[in-house]
Motif scaffolding. Structure first.
Motif, mmCIF file in Angstrom:
data_model
loop_
_atom_site.group_PDB
_atom_site.id
_atom_site.type_symbol
_atom_site.label_atom_id
_atom_site.label_comp_id
_atom_site.label_asym_id
_atom_site.label_seq_id
_atom_site.Cartn_x
_atom_site.Cartn_y
_atom_site.Cartn_z
ATOM 1 N N THR A 155 0.845 -1.189 0.000
ATOM 2 C CA THR A 155 0.000 0.000 0.000
ATOM 3 C C THR A 155 0.879 1.237 0.000
ATOM 4 O O THR A 155 1.744 1.385 0.853
ATOM 5 N N ASP B 57 -2.440 4.458 -3.213
ATOM 6 C CA ASP B 57 -3.612 3.772 -2.653
ATOM 7 C C ASP B 57 -4.343 4.640 -1.653
ATOM 8 O O ASP B 57 -5.571 4.673 -1.641
ATOM 9 N N TYR B 58 -3.566 5.349 -0.815
ATOM 10 C CA TYR B 58 -4.239 6.202 0.169
ATOM 11 C C TYR B 58 -5.050 7.285 -0.518
ATOM 12 O O TYR B 58 -6.141 7.642 -0.064
ATOM 13 N N TYR C 227 -8.243 5.613 -1.490
ATOM 14 C CA TYR C 227 -9.125 5.447 -0.334
ATOM 15 C C TYR C 227 -9.776 6.771 0.055
ATOM 16 O O TYR C 227 -10.956 6.834 0.372
ATOM 17 N N LEU C 228 -9.001 7.832 -0.009
ATOM 18 C CA LEU C 228 -9.521 9.141 0.376
ATOM 19 C C LEU C 228 -10.665 9.560 -0.551
ATOM 20 O O LEU C 228 -11.744 9.960 -0.096
#
Lengths: 319, 286
Positions: free
Chosen positions: B4, B8-9, B12-13
């Motif tokens: 990750t 990826d973050y 997700y956000l």
């Protein structure tokens, strides 16, 4: 198909339904006709019979005289629409503009959303996002529109927030400059998750080996998106785009009907809302039918063209 | 398995933002409906109820019009969906037999009525001349077969293996028994999907009520809700014996919205599962 497969397996006891004279074939299928009858009767009563009512577009219809005895007036109502009254061009413009804005701003959203969701490897998170974002699709526009209005009224959430920030309140729902953006934004909010399903299905159908070999060739995630994923779902994107364009005279009747008020008729009144208002509220049946007939004919031609275009492209067609 | 990373973050956000945009308006209405009337007078965004109170719901349940509209909608949904399924299954089954004489004529008919609608006014005059105005049947019979669902069901039946039906026939199963004892049982998932398509459409039915029903005692839920929520017409809630409850319109409107949504929430797990299947089925074969 059934005939040949039965023939190939050589089971003589099974009736070979594709063969025999027409009358014997009809007799053999008599139960199927019995089963088909209710559906045919329904289409006759509720789809074919109303075609007769279309004749009032060419008559001066009066409910007291009836369809048959109302006087023929030729193209009077169409002349009134296309030549004499300014209403029609306003309606057409509003309908096309709202549809096009929804297309331009709304069409890419579910594609982007599906691509984002497809990158998520934690299936728990993926399922959670899907469960949340699909939900508003199942609410009627009366309910979802009610929620929207609750936010936008002069005493609603957004104006209360403006108030506490020391900003001037705005009357969102009666502002002609804001009506179309509100319609477009809320229709995206309600359905972007749901509309992504079809792209998610297309994405899950892509061959994983393509990604593996792309990785072997040194493709990073952007390269994979650009050269594997997007080309892979392009047929679905073009299919949805063509279907969408064939419905160009539909701007979202229920949504606009519930969210519109007379102060925004100039920018929000579309063909469907006009037909309803003219026909059922003001009793101008013939004029309203003429507008409806115009929409029906154009819509039919567009759908038929879309279907044959898809066939010619070798795509899945609508039927 | 890749690690990750920031990329990826970011994803997700963005997805979390999408969830917030979807869920916050719903949560707000739910919270308003459950709050003390005085607390919602000037409505700020609420994500949870302020001074939990059932007053608005008490008001809604004490209102005969709303309860009656709920009953009418339940009737339309249950009876309507049963008729929808009866007509659609039998029609689709007959149309799924490629050897049926006249099949191409019937299919052209289906495609024409699917794509060329006579429109609102001729439809209205037709319902009127059939004597259905101001009858619950006006909200059930027009639309008893949806051509899209008919074709979806037909495609499903066409993909059933021919051998099953042939084997049943060899065992002496008659044509009609075949449908009820073999075809329907093995098609239950598809039937559930289409039943839910119809059921949700009935529950959310607004236009047929608006067009065909002028007697407000026969209004379905969505039409009554429209007057309560948009026309700010709490007078639609006539007969509420609630003089002891101090009531705030926003409060009652929110409670009415939630009241009409609860059945959808209850069946939502099934809806999500089966609708997704139906959409994919339609996309892949339609």
């Amino acid at each position: 198909m059934s005939g040949t497969s039965a023939g190939l397996t050589g089971r003589e006891t099974v009736s070979i339904r594709g063969e025999g004279t027409l009358s014997s074939r009809i007799r053999r299928h008599r139960w199927l006709y019995v089963l088909l009858l209710p559906t045919l009767a329904y289409f006759f009563m509720f789809s074919i019979l109303p075609y007769y009512g279309l004749s009032i577009a060419f008559k001066d219809f009066s409910p007291f005289v009836g369809i048959a005895d109302s006087k023929w007036v030729g193209l009077k109502h169409f002349r009134r629409l296309f030549v004499e009254s300014p209403d029609f061009y306003r309606l057409l413009r509003n309908t096309l503009l709202i549809h096009l804005y929804k297309l331009i701003f709304g069409f890419p959203v579910p594609i982007l959303f599906a691509l984002l969701l497809n990158e998520v490897r934690k299936s728990f998170f993926k399922r959670f996002v899907q469960t949340v974002t699909y939900f508003p699709h199942f609410l009627s526009w009366v309910i979802y529109g009610g929620i929207v209005v609750n936010f936008l009224t002069p005493t609603g959430v957004i104006n209360s927030t403006f108030d506490s920030l020391g900003m001037e309140p705005m009357n969102f729902l009666t502002d002609t400059g804001l009506f179309r953006p509100i319609i477009v934004a809320t229709s995206i909010m309600k359905d972007f998750g749901w509309s992504a399903i079809i792209y998610l299905a297309a994405l899950s159908g892509l061959n994983p080996e393509l990604y593996d070999s792309a990785k072997v060739d040194g493709a990073n995630r952007y390269h994979q998106l650009r050269y594997v994923t997007l080309p892979g779902i392009m047929p679905m994107i073009s299919l949805m785009l063509i279907i969408n364009l064939s419905n160009i005279l539909d701007a979202g009747f229920e949504q606009i009907y519930v969210m519109m008020n007379p102060s925004v008729y100039a920018v929000g009144d579309i063909i469907d809302t006009y037909v309803y208002r003219m026909g059922l509220e003001m009793g101008q049946f013939s004029l309203a039918t003429a507008v409806g007939l115009f929409k029906g004919v154009i819509g039919f031609l567009l759908v038929v063209s879309a279907n044959s275009l898809l066939r010619r492209l070798g795509q899945r067609s609508i039927w | 398995m890749q690690k990750t990373n920031a990329y990826d973050y970011g994803i997700y956000l963005l997805l979390a933002i999408a969830c917030v945009i979807t869920i916050v308006p719903v949560l707000h209405v739910l919270s308003v409906s459950l709050s003390e009337p005085q607390a919602v007078y000037r409505s700020n965004l609420m994500l949870y109820p302020r001074q939990l109170s059932w007053d608005a719901y008490q008001y809604v349940f004490a209102t005969p019009t709303l309860v009656r509209a709920f009953g009418i909608t339940v009737f339309i949904t249950v009876v309507g969906t049963m008729l929808n399924l009866l007509f659609t299954i039998t029609g689709a089954y007959a149309l799924s037999k490629r050897t049926l004489p006249g099949l191409s004529f019937f299919m052209i008919l289906v495609i024409v009525v699917m794509n060329f609608n006579a429109g609102l006014i001729p439809g209205y005059l037709n319902v009127k001349s059939l004597g259905l105005l101001n009858s619950v049947w006006a909200m059930i019979l027009p639309g008893v077969v949806n051509a899209f669902n008919l074709i979806l069901m037909r495609n499903f039946f066409m993909d059933l293996p021919e051998e099953i039906e042939e084997a049943a026939k060899i065992d002496g199963c008659s044509d009609l028994a075949l449908i009820f004892r073999i075809v329907i049982p093995i098609s239950l998932p598809a039937i559930a999907t289409i039943g839910l398509f119809y059921g949700v459409a009935h529950w959310n039915e607004f236009f047929k009520g608006l067009f065909y029903i002028t007697d407000n005692r026969l209004w379905p839920l969505q039409v009554l809700l429209k007057t309560i929520v948009f026309d700010n017409n709490l007078n639609s809630l006539v007969g509420a014996n609630t003089s002891d409850i101090l009531i705030e319109p926003a409060n009652v409107q929110a409670a009415s919205i939630v009241f009409a949504t609860v059945p959808i929430v209850i069946v939502y797990p099934f809806l999500q599962k089966h609708f997704v299947k139906g959409i994919v089925m339609g996309a892949v074969k339609g």
